[in-house]
Design an enzyme around this catalytic site. Structure first.
Site, PDB file in Angstrom:
ATOM      1  CG  ASN A  77      -1.766   1.221   1.353  1.00  0.00           C
ATOM      2  OD1 ASN A  77      -1.772   2.066   0.446  1.00  0.00           O
ATOM      3  ND2 ASN A  77      -2.482   1.350   2.457  1.00  0.00           N
ATOM      4  CE  LYS A 117      -0.250   3.135   4.706  1.00  0.00           C
ATOM      5  NZ  LYS A 117      -0.184   3.191   6.155  1.00  0.00           N
ATOM      6  CG  HIS A 122      -5.882   1.822   5.023  1.00  0.00           C
ATOM      7  ND1 HIS A 122      -5.458   2.739   5.949  1.00  0.00           N
ATOM      8  CD2 HIS A 122      -4.891   0.921   4.896  1.00  0.00           C
ATOM      9  CE1 HIS A 122      -4.232   2.412   6.359  1.00  0.00           C
ATOM     10  NE2 HIS A 122      -3.868   1.307   5.724  1.00  0.00           N
ATOM     11  CD  GLU A 127      -3.009   5.335   6.705  1.00  0.00           C
ATOM     12  OE1 GLU A 127      -2.996   5.418   5.466  1.00  0.00           O
ATOM     13  OE2 GLU A 127      -2.094   4.797   7.359  1.00  0.00           O
ATOM     14  CD  GLU A 151      -3.626  -2.633   7.096  1.00  0.00           C
ATOM     15  OE1 GLU A 151      -2.502  -2.840   6.652  1.00  0.00           O
ATOM     16  OE2 GLU A 151      -4.255  -1.597   6.873  1.00  0.00           O
ATOM     17  N   GLY A 192       2.264   2.050  10.806  1.00  0.00           N
ATOM     18  CA  GLY A 192       3.216   3.154  10.710  1.00  0.00           C
ATOM     19  C   GLY A 192       3.906   3.502  12.017  1.00  0.00           C
ATOM     20  CB  SER A 237       5.014  -2.070  11.903  1.00  0.00           C
ATOM     21  OG  SER A 237       4.617  -0.746  12.176  1.00  0.00           O
TER      22      SER A 237
HETATM   23  P1  13P Z   1       2.886   0.220   7.677  1.00  0.00           P
HETATM   24  O1  13P Z   1       3.382  -1.078   7.045  1.00  0.00           O
HETATM   25  O2  13P Z   1       3.662   1.414   7.238  1.00  0.00           O
HETATM   26  O3  13P Z   1       2.756   0.088   9.149  1.00  0.00           O
HETATM   27  O4  13P Z   1       1.425   0.455   7.087  1.00  0.00           O
HETATM   28  C1  13P Z   1       0.528  -0.583   7.132  1.00  0.00           C
HETATM   29  C2  13P Z   1      -0.639  -0.226   6.336  1.00  0.00           C
HETATM   30  O5  13P Z   1      -1.369   0.690   6.641  1.00  0.00           O
HETATM   31  C3  13P Z   1      -0.896  -1.006   5.120  1.00  0.00           C
HETATM   32  O6  13P Z   1      -2.155  -0.739   4.611  1.00  0.00           O
END
Ligand code: 13P
Length: 247
Positions: free
Chosen positions: A9, A11, A94, A96, A166, A172, A212
């Site tokens: 992803n 982002k 997601h 976010e 997740e 993150g 992560s």
């Molecule tokens: P990270 O791997 O940066 O923690 O992000 C995970 C994520 O949100 C994947 O969709």
């Protein structure tokens, strides 16, 4: 036997030119893996990256879509548009998007259903906050999120879905769920899928872990019985993403 699926992803990162350069630089280390690999790029990069990846076996995915086919929804992208481009995957729900753009379990369900209607594979994200984990409601929450996300989806379509567990506290942050924590929650998702559908359907659906994931922890996580790969954020933008896909 479920085929593992590892999705990056990206982002809100990379211009089309940067995305193509990056895809070119890592595709050889990703292709040929036993796992299915997907690069979920920003919308504007999907076409150019898809061209770059032609023949590599690596797929692209969008990071979001609207739940209507078309209409007065300024700034939105629909499932038919993605389908027309030949995009096979789309991330929905997601954390976010839930946190910053007001997405709810209900809108995630509408999006998942619409993706399936148009032949797209939704990667449905769910997971708990740190506070919810501390309250001991992780299992209840992921069960409920799974039930709402899958509501109204028939068995044949359910088998095509990918679910990404997740935990929000792991996204993150550099704090990864332990193999056991991730396995427990992914197992919870599979158990509720068996209750909604049946064992055969639940055993067919692929469940990813995200939060992560790195080259160091991917192997352990992906070896757990209920974890069928990962949804990778930060580490999917690094040159050694291929090591994670091959884990
Ligand atoms: P990270 O791997 O940066 O923690 O992000 C995970 C994520 O949100 C994947 O969709």
């Amino acid at each position: 036997m479920r085929k593992k699926i590892v999705a990056g992803n990206w982002k809100m990162n990379k211009s089309p030119v940067e995305a193509v350069e990056f895809a070119r630089s890592i595709k050889d280390s990703v292709k040929g893996s036993e796992a299915e690999a997907v690069f979920c790029t920003p919308f504007v990069c999907l076409g150019p990256v898809m061209d770059e990846l032609k023949g590599s076996g690596i797929a692209v995915g969008a990071q979001n879509m609207h739940f209507e086919d078309s209409g007065a929804f300024t700034g939105e992208i629909s499932a038919p548009m993605l389908k027309a481009m030949g995009v096979p995957f789309v991330i929905v729900g997601h954390s976010e998007r839930r946190q910053y753009f007001g997405e709810t379990d209900e809108s995630v369900n509408l999006k998942a259903k619409k993706a399936l209607v148009h032949g797209l594979t939704p990667i449905i994200c769910l997971g708990e906050t740190l506070e919810q984990r501390k309250q001991g409601i992780t299992t209840d929450l992921v069960r409920l999120q799974t039930r709402i996300a899958m509501s109204g989806i028939e068995k044949a379509d359910a088998k095509k879905v990918v679910i990404a567990y997740e935990p929000i506290w792991a996204i993150g942050t550099g704090v990864t769920a332990t193999d056991a924590q991730a396995e427990e929650a992914c197992g919870d998702v599979r158990r509720v899928l068996a209750e909604i559908y049946d064992n055969d359907t639940a055993e067919t659906i692929r469940i990813q872990y995200g939060g992560s994931v790195t080259v160091d922890n991917a192997k352990g996580l992906f070896a757990m019985p209920n974890i069928d790969g990962g949804l990778v954020g930060g580490a999917s933008l690094k040159p050694d993403f291929g090591v994670i896909v091959n884990a």
